[in-house]
Scaffold this motif. Structure first.
Motif, mmCIF file in Angstrom:
data_model
loop_
_atom_site.group_PDB
_atom_site.id
_atom_site.type_symbol
_atom_site.label_atom_id
_atom_site.label_comp_id
_atom_site.label_asym_id
_atom_site.label_seq_id
_atom_site.Cartn_x
_atom_site.Cartn_y
_atom_site.Cartn_z
ATOM 1 N N ASP A 6 2.167 -21.764 -24.309
ATOM 2 C CA ASP A 6 1.369 -22.676 -23.484
ATOM 3 C C ASP A 6 2.279 -23.681 -22.774
ATOM 4 N N LEU A 7 2.179 -23.730 -21.439
ATOM 5 C CA LEU A 7 3.004 -24.632 -20.633
ATOM 6 C C LEU A 7 2.273 -25.895 -20.208
ATOM 7 N N SER A 8 0.990 -26.038 -20.613
ATOM 8 C CA SER A 8 0.237 -27.227 -20.202
ATOM 9 C C SER A 8 0.834 -28.499 -20.782
ATOM 10 N N GLN A 9 1.571 -28.368 -21.876
ATOM 11 C CA GLN A 9 2.226 -29.531 -22.472
ATOM 12 C C GLN A 9 3.310 -30.110 -21.565
ATOM 13 N N PHE A 10 3.734 -29.311 -20.563
ATOM 14 C CA PHE A 10 4.720 -29.787 -19.594
ATOM 15 C C PHE A 10 4.067 -30.164 -18.272
ATOM 16 N N GLY A 11 2.738 -30.281 -18.258
ATOM 17 C CA GLY A 11 2.031 -30.681 -17.060
ATOM 18 C C GLY A 11 1.713 -29.556 -16.102
ATOM 19 N N ILE A 12 1.890 -28.300 -16.516
ATOM 20 C CA ILE A 12 1.559 -27.140 -15.678
ATOM 21 C C ILE A 12 0.150 -26.694 -16.033
ATOM 22 N N ALA A 13 -0.777 -26.878 -15.102
ATOM 23 C CA ALA A 13 -2.195 -26.620 -15.375
ATOM 24 C C ALA A 13 -2.428 -25.187 -15.824
ATOM 25 N N ASP A 14 -2.909 -25.032 -17.052
ATOM 26 C CA ASP A 14 -3.223 -23.724 -17.623
ATOM 27 C C ASP A 14 -2.040 -22.769 -17.597
ATOM 28 N N GLY A 15 -0.827 -23.288 -17.488
ATOM 29 C CA GLY A 15 0.351 -22.427 -17.414
ATOM 30 C C GLY A 15 0.592 -21.681 -18.714
ATOM 31 N N GLN A 16 0.889 -20.393 -18.604
ATOM 32 C CA GLN A 16 1.140 -19.563 -19.785
ATOM 33 C C GLN A 16 2.225 -18.534 -19.485
ATOM 34 N N ILE A 17 3.080 -18.303 -20.462
ATOM 35 C CA ILE A 17 4.011 -17.182 -20.427
ATOM 36 C C ILE A 17 3.583 -16.217 -21.532
ATOM 37 N N VAL A 18 3.344 -14.967 -21.159
ATOM 38 C CA VAL A 18 2.847 -13.971 -22.106
ATOM 39 C C VAL A 18 3.879 -12.854 -22.235
ATOM 40 N N VAL A 19 4.294 -12.580 -23.460
ATOM 41 C CA VAL A 19 5.263 -11.523 -23.727
ATOM 42 C C VAL A 19 4.691 -10.615 -24.809
ATOM 43 N N GLY A 20 4.718 -9.318 -24.558
ATOM 44 C CA GLY A 20 4.169 -8.376 -25.530
ATOM 45 C C GLY A 20 5.001 -7.114 -25.638
ATOM 46 N N ALA A 21 5.063 -6.554 -26.828
ATOM 47 C CA ALA A 21 5.740 -5.279 -27.068
ATOM 48 C C ALA A 21 4.821 -4.401 -27.898
ATOM 49 N N GLU A 22 4.978 -3.093 -27.764
ATOM 50 C CA GLU A 22 4.142 -2.181 -28.537
ATOM 51 C C GLU A 22 4.938 -0.970 -28.991
ATOM 52 N N GLN A 23 4.484 -0.401 -30.077
ATOM 53 C CA GLN A 23 5.026 0.846 -30.581
ATOM 54 C C GLN A 23 3.860 1.780 -30.814
ATOM 55 N N GLN A 24 3.957 2.990 -30.280
ATOM 56 C CA GLN A 24 2.896 3.960 -30.529
ATOM 57 C C GLN A 24 3.524 5.262 -31.034
ATOM 58 N N TYR A 25 2.859 5.823 -32.014
ATOM 59 C CA TYR A 25 3.344 7.057 -32.634
ATOM 60 C C TYR A 25 2.159 7.994 -32.832
ATOM 61 N N TRP A 26 2.342 9.235 -32.404
ATOM 62 C CA TRP A 26 1.261 10.219 -32.489
ATOM 63 C C TRP A 26 1.651 11.336 -33.455
ATOM 64 N N THR A 27 0.681 11.811 -34.229
ATOM 65 C CA THR A 27 0.914 13.002 -35.046
ATOM 66 C C THR A 27 0.434 14.259 -34.318
ATOM 67 N N TRP A 28 -0.099 14.068 -33.117
ATOM 68 C CA TRP A 28 -0.610 15.183 -32.309
ATOM 69 C C TRP A 28 -0.002 15.037 -30.924
ATOM 70 N N ASP A 29 0.494 16.123 -30.356
ATOM 71 C CA ASP A 29 1.232 16.068 -29.094
ATOM 72 C C ASP A 29 0.417 15.564 -27.911
ATOM 73 N N ARG A 30 -0.841 15.970 -27.864
ATOM 74 C CA ARG A 30 -1.607 15.819 -26.626
ATOM 75 C C ARG A 30 -1.866 14.377 -26.173
ATOM 76 N N PRO A 31 -2.177 13.421 -27.042
ATOM 77 C CA PRO A 31 -2.543 12.094 -26.533
ATOM 78 C C PRO A 31 -1.442 11.389 -25.743
ATOM 79 N N GLY A 32 -0.190 11.638 -26.086
ATOM 80 C CA GLY A 32 0.869 10.965 -25.348
ATOM 81 C C GLY A 32 2.164 10.959 -26.122
ATOM 82 N N PRO A 33 3.304 10.748 -25.438
ATOM 83 C CA PRO A 33 4.587 10.699 -26.130
ATOM 84 C C PRO A 33 4.735 9.402 -26.922
ATOM 85 N N ASP A 34 5.561 9.460 -27.972
ATOM 86 C CA ASP A 34 5.861 8.251 -28.741
ATOM 87 C C ASP A 34 6.629 7.272 -27.856
ATOM 88 N N ARG A 35 6.451 5.973 -28.123
ATOM 89 C CA ARG A 35 7.217 4.998 -27.345
ATOM 90 C C ARG A 35 7.361 3.697 -28.122
#
Length: 327
Positions: A6-35
């Motif tokens: 949250d950046l509002s504490q620095f006076g930036i109205a509703d300011g936000q930095i969003v960082v996300g990571a994901e890991q996906q693993y499938w036991t079946w080939d069809r839905p998609g590759p692992d990443r």
């Protein structure tokens, strides 16, 4: 894992930095590759007393348009838009989104987004598993525009959300009528959706509780997209029981109309092909503890595969179990 600073504490109205990571693993080939890779990397800020909202970075526009989540948990199938370039949770792409709020109900939202691969999310993730690459082969620019009316529930005022949108993609797609010919650009999609609260079970205490209904219609050109039409009808209840005010019950019926061009090509090869896929799904989502939800459901699907099938794959009955944790 997604973290917001949250950046509002620095006076930036509703300011936000969003960082996300994901890991996906499938036991079946069809839905998609692992990443293992980026889920989102975004900067958000409002201007002019929240009249204008800005969000930019590596975005997942499946969460920004059409209202994938209804009732807070369950969501619509957006495959008709993914095939036309909309970025997904597993395939975030660089984008700039701007939302103009005319008042507290009317809005217009636009996006300039790098399209995901025109060959689909599976190919996109295979080429760019970390999600950090600027682009993938044959991917162009996707422009999306959505206009809507959204009114939150209040005592005696039902919750209402109407929206409609279009998208235009400059990516180079394979023509389904003749895959050997040169790729062509100019793909597009369109959609309309509506959700309305039909009855308030606790208008004074918690007006959002009650029974809702809604529908979605999505479409794309059949010569460049395997899904040409998608229809959805939904009926759901929030807090149907007084002792379970945060639970959700949903009944959803869907119909996916496959491209006639792709179907004719399959029939010409002597394959078994179907024109549409129909599904009926019922789910119950329980709010077990603060930030913890568990869902169980049953789904019947007629012709669960895409366009072609075998005599053994004309029907499917799926048990659905999921858990969501927010903290």
């Amino acid at each position: 894992m997604i973290v917001t600073y949250d950046l509002s504490q620095f006076g930036i109205a509703d300011g936000q930095i969003v960082v996300g990571a994901e890991q996906q693993y499938w036991t079946w080939d069809r839905p998609g590759p692992d990443r293992v890779g980026l889920n989102t990397l975004a900067y958000y800020q409002t201007f002019f007393d929240r009249t204008l909202e800005l969000k930019l970075g590596y975005l997942r526009n499946q969460n920004e348009f059409t209202g994938t989540l209804f009732g807070g948990i369950t969501g619509s199938n957006m495959s008709a838009l993914f095939q036309a370039g909309m970025s997904t949770n597993a395939a975030p792409t660089p984008a700039i989104n701007l939302k103009l709020n005319f008042d507290d109900r009317l809005y217009n939202k636009v996006s300039v987004q790098r399209s995901i691969s025109p060959d689909g999310a599976y190919v996109h993730i295979t080429e760019n598993p970390t999600g950090l690459n600027w682009s993938t082969a044959n991917a162009g620019i996707l422009l999306v525009e959505e206009a809507g009316y959204k009114s939150k529930a209040a005592s005696g005022v039902p919750d209402t959300w109407l929206r409609a949108g279009v998208g235009f993609n400059s990516s180079r797609y394979t023509n389904l009528a003749d895959p050997k010919q040169q790729r062509e650009s100019g793909n597009s999609f369109h959609y309309i959706a509506a959700d309305r609260q039909l009855w308030q079970s606790d208008a004074l205490g918690s007006p959002s509780r009650g029974i809702y209904s809604g529908f979605s219609v999505m479409g794309a050109p059949p010569d460049l997209n395997r899904i040409s039409r998608y229809y959805e009808l939904r009926l759901y209840a929030k807090g149907a029981f007084d002792n379970r005010p945060s639970d959700l019950i949903a009944l959803v019926a869907t119909n996916t109309a496959w491209s006639k061009v792709a179907m004719d090509a399959a029939l010409a090869k002597g394959q078994l092909a179907h024109r549409e896929t129909t599904a009926i799904t019922g789910t119950y989502t329980a709010h077990l503890a603060p930030g913890i939800y568990a869902s169980v459901g049953l789904s019947y699907i007629h012709n669960p595969t895409s366009i072609t099938h075998t005599p053994q794959t004309e029907h499917a009955l799926n048990l659905l179990v999921s858990t969501l944790v927010f903290f």
